[in-house]
Design a protein around this motif. Structure first.
Motif, PDB file in Angstrom:
ATOM      1  N   LEU A 150       0.743  -1.207  -0.041  1.00 51.89           N
ATOM      2  CA  LEU A 150       0.013   0.053  -0.180  1.00 51.89           C
ATOM      3  C   LEU A 150       0.831   1.302   0.115  1.00 51.89           C
ATOM      4  CD1 LEU A 150      -2.749  -0.996   2.607  1.00 51.89           C
ATOM      5  CD2 LEU A 150      -2.846  -1.309   0.163  1.00 51.89           C
TER       6      LEU A 150
ATOM      7  N   GLY B  39       0.272   3.932  -2.651  1.00 53.72           N
ATOM      8  CA  GLY B  39      -1.178   4.430  -2.598  1.00 53.72           C
ATOM      9  C   GLY B  39      -1.122   5.536  -1.864  1.00 53.72           C
ATOM     10  N   THR B  40      -2.325   6.379  -1.851  1.00 55.26           N
ATOM     11  CA  THR B  40      -2.509   7.577  -1.074  1.00 55.26           C
ATOM     12  C   THR B  40      -3.608   7.347  -0.277  1.00 55.26           C
ATOM     13  OG1 THR B  40      -2.727   9.967  -0.929  1.00 55.26           O
ATOM     14  CG2 THR B  40      -3.739   8.851  -2.839  1.00 55.26           C
ATOM     15  N   VAL B  41      -3.666   7.773   1.242  1.00 53.48           N
ATOM     16  CA  VAL B  41      -4.618   7.107   2.070  1.00 53.48           C
ATOM     17  C   VAL B  41      -5.727   8.554   1.962  1.00 53.48           C
ATOM     18  CG1 VAL B  41      -5.377   7.104   4.416  1.00 53.48           C
ATOM     19  CG2 VAL B  41      -3.283   6.165   3.636  1.00 53.48           C
TER      20      VAL B  41
ATOM     21  N   THR C  87      -7.538   1.805   7.247  1.00 56.17           N
ATOM     22  CA  THR C  87      -6.622   2.587   6.459  1.00 56.17           C
ATOM     23  C   THR C  87      -6.334   1.678   5.026  1.00 56.17           C
ATOM     24  OG1 THR C  87      -5.435   3.220   8.407  1.00 56.17           O
ATOM     25  CG2 THR C  87      -4.182   3.026   6.208  1.00 56.17           C
TER      26      THR C  87
ATOM     27  N   THR D  57      -7.153   3.507   1.217  1.00 53.32           N
ATOM     28  CA  THR D  57      -6.000   3.864   0.505  1.00 53.32           C
ATOM     29  C   THR D  57      -6.367   3.714  -1.000  1.00 53.32           C
ATOM     30  OG1 THR D  57      -4.709   3.060   2.039  1.00 53.32           O
ATOM     31  CG2 THR D  57      -3.593   3.167   0.109  1.00 53.32           C
TER      32      THR D  57
END
Length: 224
Positions: free
Chosen positions: A112, A115-117, A146, A150
């Motif tokens: 993850l 990715g971006t939360v 989370t 994400t």
């Protein structure tokens, strides 16, 4: 035909569950919607969920107060099980417990970090007895929310015409070149964790940020 399940986590309709709705699904305040909500801040016809090329696409129908998914204002969104949709004062959870559990299982072992939360602050305001953790019974997994929220690097669309593919390529190339010129001007201080960007380049970065926001608006609200 895809089936849609929505659970109302907060709002006047809290506790209601809309199960296995065939697409397309419209959500709004007015009679005639597949999902009618008792929320004065929800537009008469607020959003539509439809299936396209195997994906479930949420479209904001130019609502007065907008639509959020996982805390982010969006005109268009590819829905994934576990997404939290906010319309007015109403908070909806997309997917059944089983569907969300399957998605969580598929995310285990996935990197993850690329990715971006997303910013799902709305869920923090939901009453504890109807919180996302309670609904899904995954309170023992601190990373579950989370993971669900994400956004991983999106896949490129398929089935584009040559002209559409060229337009998308040009857009991405433009953003890439602008970012490359900005990255090349960054200066790193010796023995420091900080980097320096000239004010002119900072303004260029803000301009690019604003331009991308404009692209998003144009895609979500095309000219009639």
């Amino acid at each position: 035909m895809a089936l849609v399940t929505l659970r109302v986590l907060d709002g006047a309709d809290r506790g209601r569950v809309f199960e296995n709705l065939p697409t397309p699904v419209t959500i709004g305040r007015e009679e005639g919607n597949v999902v009618q909500l008792n929320d004065e801040r929800v537009s008469r016809f607020h959003v539509k969920i439809q299936e396209d090329q195997g994906k479930l696409v949420l479209t904001d129908l130019q609502s007065t107060n907008g639509t959020k998914v996982n805390g982010e204002n969006v005109p268009l969104w590819i829905l994934r099980h576990g997404d939290v949709i906010t319309l007015g004062r109403t908070v909806l959870l997309f997917g059944s417990r089983e569907e969300i559990a399957r998605r969580l299982a598929s995310l285990r072992g996935v990197d993850l970090s690329e990715g971006t939360v997303l910013n799902a602050d709305e869920v923090d305001d939901v009453s504890p007895e109807v919180s996302l953790e309670f609904e899904l019974h995954y309170g023992d997994d601190a990373d579950a929310r989370t993971a669900l929220q994400t956004l991983l690097p999106p896949e490129l669309p398929t089935g584009l015409s040559p002209g559409q593919a060229a337009q998308l390529s040009e857009l991405l190339h433009y953003v890439h070149l602008r970012l490359r010129s900005l990255v090349q001007t960054v200066r790193m201080k010796p023995r420091s964790d900080h980097v320096t960007l000239e004010q002119r380049q900072w303004q260029n970065l803000l301009d690019l940020y604003d331009r991308i926001a404009g692209y998003l608006r144009a895609v979500g609200e095309p000219e009639p």
